[in-house]
Design a protein around this motif. Structure first.
Motif, PDB file in Angstrom:
ATOM      1  N   UNK A   1      21.735 -43.566 -22.788  1.00  0.00           N
ATOM      2  CA  UNK A   1      21.927 -42.280 -22.134  1.00  0.00           C
ATOM      3  C   UNK A   1      22.924 -42.365 -20.985  1.00  0.00           C
ATOM      4  N   UNK A   2      23.401 -43.598 -20.672  1.00  0.00           N
ATOM      5  CA  UNK A   2      24.308 -43.750 -19.533  1.00  0.00           C
ATOM      6  C   UNK A   2      25.653 -44.377 -19.887  1.00  0.00           C
ATOM      7  N   UNK A   3      25.725 -45.128 -20.980  1.00  0.00           N
ATOM      8  CA  UNK A   3      26.965 -45.860 -21.238  1.00  0.00           C
ATOM      9  C   UNK A   3      27.158 -46.170 -22.725  1.00  0.00           C
ATOM     10  N   UNK A   4      28.414 -46.475 -23.068  1.00  0.00           N
ATOM     11  CA  UNK A   4      28.796 -46.980 -24.380  1.00  0.00           C
ATOM     12  C   UNK A   4      29.126 -48.454 -24.207  1.00  0.00           C
ATOM     13  N   UNK A   5      28.536 -49.308 -25.049  1.00  0.00           N
ATOM     14  CA  UNK A   5      28.718 -50.754 -24.957  1.00  0.00           C
ATOM     15  C   UNK A   5      29.350 -51.244 -26.257  1.00  0.00           C
ATOM     16  N   UNK A   6      30.428 -52.004 -26.120  1.00  0.00           N
ATOM     17  CA  UNK A   6      31.116 -52.602 -27.267  1.00  0.00           C
ATOM     18  C   UNK A   6      31.091 -54.110 -27.070  1.00  0.00           C
ATOM     19  N   UNK A   7      30.621 -54.836 -28.097  1.00  0.00           N
ATOM     20  CA  UNK A   7      30.458 -56.290 -27.970  1.00  0.00           C
ATOM     21  C   UNK A   7      30.910 -56.969 -29.256  1.00  0.00           C
ATOM     22  N   UNK A   8      31.626 -58.082 -29.098  1.00  0.00           N
ATOM     23  CA  UNK A   8      32.084 -58.885 -30.230  1.00  0.00           C
ATOM     24  C   UNK A   8      31.605 -60.309 -30.007  1.00  0.00           C
ATOM     25  N   UNK A   9      30.951 -60.887 -31.015  1.00  0.00           N
ATOM     26  CA  UNK A   9      30.482 -62.271 -30.928  1.00  0.00           C
ATOM     27  C   UNK A   9      31.189 -63.109 -31.981  1.00  0.00           C
TER      28      UNK A   9
END
Length: 559
Positions: A499-507
Motif C-alpha cells: 500500500x506504500x511502495x513498488x519493489x523490484x528485485x532481481x536475484x
C-alpha cells in the motif's frame, strides 16, 4: 526506686554475671610503703562516687540524678494507664516540662502522636523490650525509641494486673543518621531517575512501521531503586520489503548498563544497514561488546522478516526464545540455534528460521517478563505461551495483556521490554494493495526483453500511473541487464507492491555485490546501477542464503 533493679535493662548496658555472685576475699596485710585504699569521694556536683577498691556500691548513686545526666531522653511510666513517674532533663529540654502522675496520653502527647502508646501496652503485658527505629518527633528531630519493662516497688503503681510494673522509655537522638539516610535515598532516587531518563531516551521514540507488519513495543523500568537495567528493542526497515527486529538485555543496573545498551543499539542499526544475515550481525556485535566493556555481558536476538519467504530468520546470543502463534493458534517456540551472550567471544553464531505467515503473531521479550525468584524460568516461558495463546487484538493490546497476565506491576523487581509483531492476513480490497509476481530468467540475452514485457504487463494490471509504470519498466530492465552481464544463474525477477511502495528485485547466483560508481564517457558499463539509483526512491543489495545476491529498488507510491 532501686537503680540496680532496672539499670541493667538500659540499651547498651550489660550486667556482669560475676556481680551476681558475692565473693569473700580475705584482707591482705599491707607492707610498709603501701598506698592505702582510696576512700569514696564526691564530685563537685554532689554525686557520690564508689571507692576505688569497689566498696561503696553503685546502689548508693541517686537514680534520679543519674537519669538526669544521661544525654538520651528518658521517661518512666507505671501502671495500666502508664502514669508518668519521671522524665529526665534531656526529655524536658526536648519536649518541655511534663506533669508527673498523669497518664501518658496526657503527660506525653508526643508518644501518642508517634503511635507508641500501644507499644507501651505490649511491653507491659509481655515483659519484653521493644524498639522502634528513627521516628520523627514533633520539632523535627528523629529518635529511636526503646521501651523496656521495669519492676517498681509495690505501691508505686495503682492496684491492678500490672501493679508494680512500669516501662522505661529510652529515646536516642538519631537525627543525623536519619538525615544522612534520607540524603542517600534522595541520591539513589536521583540516580534512578537519571538512569530511567537515559534508558528511555536511548530507546526508539517512535517505532518504524513496515508495510507488511504491525508492530508495538513497551518498556517498563523496575520499581526498586536499582532495577533500571539495559533492556532495549528496535525495529529497522532494511528495504526491499524486509524488516529487522532486535531485542536485548545488558546485564547490570543503572546508568552504566543504560549507556552500554545505547552503544549496542547504535551498533546494531549500523550493522543492519549492511543487510547481513542475522548470525553475521551478532558476530560483529559480539566483538564490539568486548571492546565497549569487557565486564558487561548482554543477551540479544536479531531477526529479519521477509514477506516473500513468509518466515522469520533469526540468531540468538543467549537470549530467551521467540514465541510465534500461527494463524491456527498453535504456539511455536524458536529455541534453536542459540549461542552464548555477547561479549564472551570465541563462538560462531548460526541462524535459524521460524514460519511467520499471514495471521501470525510473534513476541520478543526480556527476562524481566518471565523470570521469578520463586520458579524456574522455563515455567515463566510456559506461562507466557499460555498468555499469548489467548491474547488477541492489536499489537499494543497484546503487549498490555501479556504484561498483565505475567503479573508485571509498577513495583516489579526488574525492567521489562516486550516487542510484538503481527503479519496480518489481508482480505477483500485490502488484499488488492499487496501483490506479488515473479519470473524465472532463463536463456541468454533474450531474457532481457522477456523481463521488460513481463514488467510491462504486471505493472499495467496493477493500474499504476503512466509515469510510475514507465519508471518501473526501466528499472526492471536495468537490473535484469546488470544481472545478465555480471551474474550467474539461477536468475529471477520479482515484482511486489504494497500500500506504500513498488519493489523490484532481481536475484542471481553470483556473490559479487554491485556498487554505484561514476562512469566515464568512454565506458560501456557502470551506468545501469546509477540510473536505478537516480530514478528510484531507494535501492540496495544483499547476499542471499545459500550463495548469490539480490539487487532491489523501491518506488514510493503517492498517498
Amino acid at each position: 526506686m532501686n537503680f540496680t533493679r532496672w539499670s541493667a535493662r538500659l540499651p547498651g548496658t550489660q550486667r556482669r554475671a560475676a556481680a551476681r555472685t558475692e565473693q569473700t576475699i580475705p584482707a591482705t596485710p599491707r607492707t610498709d610503703g603501701a598506698v592505702p585504699a582510696a576512700r569514696a569521694e564526691r564530685r563537685s556536683d554532689g554525686v557520690r562516687l564508689p571507692h576505688a577498691d569497689g566498696s561503696g556500691s553503685i546502689d548508693e548513686l541517686p537514680a534520679r540524678e543519674v537519669l538526669d545526666r544521661i544525654p538520651a531522653l528518658v521517661a518512666l511510666v507505671h501502671g495500666a494507664d502508664h502514669r508518668l513517674a519521671h522524665v529526665n532533663d534531656a526529655y524536658v529540654a526536648a519536649f518541655g516540662p511534663r506533669p508527673v502522675g498523669e497518664p501518658a496520653r496526657v503527660a506525653l502527647p508526643e508518644l501518642a502522636e508517634l503511635g507508641l502508646l500501644p507499644l507501651l501496652d505490649q511491653v507491659l503485658r509481655s515483659a519484653k523490650p521493644r524498639t522502634v527505629k528513627s521516628r520523627k518527633a514533633p520539632g523535627g528531630r528523629s529518635y529511636t525509641f526503646t521501651c523496656t519493662p521495669v519492676t517498681l516497688p509495690l505501691g508505686a503503681a495503682a492496684a491492678g494486673p500490672e501493679a508494680g510494673g512500669g516501662v522505661l522509655v529510652f529515646a536516642a537522638d538519631v537525627t543525623d543518621h536519619a538525615e544522612a539516610a534520607e540524603r542517600l535515598r534522595a541520591s539513589e532516587r536521583a540516580q534512578r531517575e537519571t538512569a530511567v531518563t537515559l534508558q528511555k531516551s536511548l530507546l526508539p521514540q517512535e517505532l518504524e512501521q513496515p508495510d507488511d507488519l504491525r508492530i508495538a513495543a513497551t518498556y517498563q523500568p523496575g520499581g526498586t531503586e536499582a532495577a533500571v537495567g539495559g533492556d532495549w528493542y528496535d525495529v529497522i526497515t532494511l528495504g526491499g520489503g524486509r524488516t529487522a527486529l532486535v531485542i536485548g538485555d545488558v546485564m547490570g543496573r543503572g546508568v552504566r548498563a543504560a549507556a552500554v545498551m545505547g552503544q549496542l543499539r547504535t551498533a546494531v542499526r549500523a550493522y543492519a544497514r549492511l543487510d547481513l544475515p542475522p548470525h553475521e550481525v551478532l558476530q560483529l556485535l559480539d566483538g564490539l561488546a568486548s571492546e565497549i566493556d569487557a565486564s558487561q555481558i548482554a543477551t540479544c536476538v536479531y531477526a529479519v522478516h521477509d514477506p516473500n519467504e513468509g518466515s522469520l530468520v533469526y540468531s540468538s546470543a543467549g537470549h530467551l526464545p521467540i514465541l510465534v502463534r500461527d494463524e491456527n493458534g498453535t504456539i511455536h517456540r524458536a529455541e534453536e540455534p542459540t549461542g552464548p551472550p555477547l561479549g564472551t567471544g570465541g563462538w560462531l553464531h548460526t541462524s535459524g528460521s521460524v514460519p511467520l505467515g499471514p495471521g501470525s503473531t510473534a513476541v520478543l521479550y526480556t527476562d524481566g517478563l518471565v523470570e521469578r525468584r520463586s520458579e524456574d524460568i522455563d515455567e515463566g516461558v510456559a506461562s507466557l505461551e499460555r498468555a499469548l495463546a489467548g491474547a488477541t487484538g492489536t499489537p499494543q493490546v497484546v503487549c498490555d495483556r501479556l504484561i498483565r497476565a505475567l503479573g508485571v506491576t509498577a513495583d516489579h523487581d526488574d525492567d521489562v521490554a516486550v516487542l510484538v509483531l503481527q503479519h496480518p492476513a489481508r482480505t477483500g480490497p485490502d488484499a488488492d494493495l499487496f501483490r506479488n509476481a515473479a519470473l524465472e530468467l532463463l536463456g541468454g540475452v533474450e531474457a532481457a526483453p522477456r523481463a521488460r514485457a513481463f514488467a510491462t504487463g504486471v505493472l499495467a494490471s496493477w493500474r499504476f500511473s503512466p509515469e510510475l509504470h514507465e519508471l518501473g519498466v526501466l528499472a526492471a530492465g536495468e537490473l535484469v541487464a546488470n544481472s545478465l552481464q555480471h551474474g550467474t544463474p539461477p536468475m529471477r525477477l520479482r515484482l511486489r507492491r504494497t500500500d506504500r511502495r513498488l519493489i523490484i528485485e532481481v536475484t542471481d547466483g553470483d556473490d559479487h555485490l554491485p556498487r554505484r560508481r561514476r562512469a566515464e564517457p568512454a565506458d560501456e558499463a557502470g551506468r545501469g546501477i546509477a540510473i536505478v539509483a537516480t530514478i528510484a526512491s531507494n535501492w540496495g543489495t544483499r547476499r542471499t542464503p545459500g550463495g548469490g545476491k539480490a539487487v532491489w529498488c523501491e518506488f514510493a507510491l503517492p498517498r
